[in-house]
Design an enzyme around this catalytic site. Structure first.
Site, PDB file in Angstrom:
ATOM      1  N   THR A  87       0.833  -1.204   0.000  1.00  0.00           N
ATOM      2  CA  THR A  87       0.000   0.000   0.000  1.00  0.00           C
ATOM      3  C   THR A  87       0.867   1.254   0.000  1.00  0.00           C
ATOM      4  O   THR A  87       0.510   2.292  -0.575  1.00  0.00           O
ATOM      5  CB  THR A  87      -0.911  -0.013   1.243  1.00  0.00           C
ATOM      6  OG1 THR A  87      -1.813  -1.096   1.099  1.00  0.00           O
ATOM      7  CG2 THR A  87      -1.704   1.266   1.403  1.00  0.00           C
ATOM      8  N   SER A  91       1.327  -7.501  -1.127  1.00  0.00           N
ATOM      9  CA  SER A  91       2.000  -8.573  -0.373  1.00  0.00           C
ATOM     10  C   SER A  91       1.136  -9.801  -0.127  1.00  0.00           C
ATOM     11  O   SER A  91       1.649 -10.840   0.274  1.00  0.00           O
ATOM     12  CB  SER A  91       2.579  -8.044   0.944  1.00  0.00           C
ATOM     13  OG  SER A  91       1.589  -7.946   1.948  1.00  0.00           O
ATOM     14  N   THR A 132       1.489  -4.451   4.363  1.00  0.00           N
ATOM     15  CA  THR A 132       1.263  -4.852   5.759  1.00  0.00           C
ATOM     16  C   THR A 132       0.722  -6.287   5.876  1.00  0.00           C
ATOM     17  O   THR A 132       0.865  -6.912   6.918  1.00  0.00           O
ATOM     18  CB  THR A 132       0.238  -3.921   6.446  1.00  0.00           C
ATOM     19  OG1 THR A 132      -1.000  -3.973   5.722  1.00  0.00           O
ATOM     20  CG2 THR A 132       0.728  -2.493   6.526  1.00  0.00           C
ATOM     21  N   ASP A 133       0.080  -6.773   4.783  1.00  0.00           N
ATOM     22  CA  ASP A 133      -0.667  -8.027   4.923  1.00  0.00           C
ATOM     23  C   ASP A 133       0.191  -9.237   5.277  1.00  0.00           C
ATOM     24  O   ASP A 133      -0.245 -10.105   6.038  1.00  0.00           O
ATOM     25  CB  ASP A 133      -1.482  -8.304   3.649  1.00  0.00           C
ATOM     26  CG  ASP A 133      -2.715  -7.405   3.574  1.00  0.00           C
ATOM     27  OD1 ASP A 133      -3.122  -6.876   4.617  1.00  0.00           O
ATOM     28  OD2 ASP A 133      -3.256  -7.231   2.468  1.00  0.00           O
TER      29      ASP A 133
HETATM   30  C1  SIN Z   1      -0.248  -5.271   0.887  1.00  0.00           C
HETATM   31  O1  SIN Z   1      -0.080  -5.956   1.892  1.00  0.00           O
HETATM   32  O2  SIN Z   1       0.558  -5.238  -0.054  1.00  0.00           O
HETATM   33  C2  SIN Z   1      -1.489  -4.455   0.732  1.00  0.00           C
HETATM   34  C3  SIN Z   1      -2.040  -3.989   2.015  1.00  0.00           C
HETATM   35  C4  SIN Z   1      -1.124  -3.094   2.783  1.00  0.00           C
HETATM   36  O3  SIN Z   1       0.024  -2.836   2.465  1.00  0.00           O
HETATM   37  O4  SIN Z   1      -1.624  -2.565   3.819  1.00  0.00           O
END
Ligand code: SIN
Length: 308
Positions: free
Chosen positions: A14, A60, A93-94
């Site tokens: 993100t 991710s 974050t995922d």
């Molecule tokens: C991801 O994990 O690439 C998308 C969601 C995020 O980064 O919060």
């Protein structure tokens, strides 16, 4: 030697996402903006010697072993350079808790590797990515820091403990009972516990780099109405390991037990990890399958690395 540099490895997320409208913090597309462009937009980094490299550009949730292998190799390459103080990795974050745990297990570096991320895309009215990168650079620049951490919303987490526990808050992580390693406060680190341990592990990195195919390890949930044929089907497909996301202190649904025993008899490694978000399994006499106090997703990585 002059000031040592920070290497920033971009992988997407993100933090590198864009949305059609600045007010939209959820309808965006992750992994759109290159790491060099993101760094160029952060005035606070002017004067900090950095070098960037785009290792991947993914959401991710779509993380792959090939990206993990490339990341481990690039980290090892840069960490070996004398003029590199530490590494920052931008990530979604995922699955950041999986990638950071994988890197700590494989590299256990003596220098800092700080993964960071964002909950809002780069086009948001008030994106959180730039400050998170600045904080991660502060961690990676610290002479005291070592090991793999996740830095987000001013909090430094140990890769072993961190988990994403909220789907949209700007501070979505928890290190549960262990708590954070420390905080970044206006560029200064305030530590509350030890950095992740450092230990040279060249054989594991060599095995990761050499692996053509990684051992397949799957997670099976023990839940109401669980069925043994899920396990039978995985065993028939040739999985090498099964992590059971077990209830409470490691208990497993009766319907799964015969299939797990049969799988184990066919050399499939079975490992229990609790599906509870906090705590870890306390082993007791008579336990049938080995247990870990890692979360199921991290237990899976640990077992995969053991099987490599
Ligand atoms: C991801 O994990 O690439 C998308 C969601 C995020 O980064 O919060």
């Amino acid at each position: 030697m002059g000031q040592r540099k920070i290497v920033v490895l971009g992988t997407g997320g993100t933090l590198a996402g864009t949305s059609a409208s600045p007010g939209d913090n959820i309808g965006y597309k992750a992994a759109q903006v290159g790491i060099a462009q993101l760094l160029a937009g952060i005035p606070a980094l002017q004067g900090v010697p950095t070098e960037s490299e785009q290792v991947a550009q993914v959401d991710s949730k779509d993380m792959t072993f090939a990206i993990w292998r490339a990341l481990a190799s690039r980290c090892a390459h840069w960490l070996a350079q004398e003029d590199v103080a530490g590494i920052v990795i931008t990530h979604g974050t995922d699955t950041i808790e999986e990638t950071s745990f994988f890197l700590q297990e494989v590299l256990a570096p003596t220098k800092p590797v700080a993964l960071t991320c964002a909950m809002r895309p780069s086009t948001a009215i008030s994106p959180d990515g730039p400050q998170n990168i600045v904080d991660a650079v502060a961690v990676a620049s610290s002479a005291q820091a070592r090991g793999v951490t996740v830095v987000c919303a001013g909090v430094i987490h140990d890769a072993r403990d961190v988990a994403k526990v909220h789907n949209w808050r700007l501070d979505p992580f928890s290190s549960a009972d262990e708590g954070p390693v420390g905080y970044v406060e206006e560029g200064k680190l305030r530590m509350v516990r030890e950095w992740p341990p450092a230990a040279p592990r060249p054989p594991l990195l060599a095995r990761v780099e050499a692996a053509q195919e990684w051992p397949r390890v799957e997670i099976v949930f023990s839940h109401a109405g669980a069925r043994g044929d899920t396990v039978q089907s995985l065993a028939a497909q040739g999985v090498r390991g099964i992590v059971v996301a077990a209830t409470g202190n490691g208990s497993v649904h009766d319907a799964l037990l015969p299939a797990l025993r049969a799988a184990q008899a066919r050399q499939v490694k079975v490992l229990r990890a609790t599906r509870c978000a906090e705590g870890g399994i306390i082993a007791k006499p008579g336990d049938e399958f080995p247990a870990t106090n890692l979360s199921p997703v991290k237990a899976r990585i640990k077992l995969m690395l053991e099987l490599l």
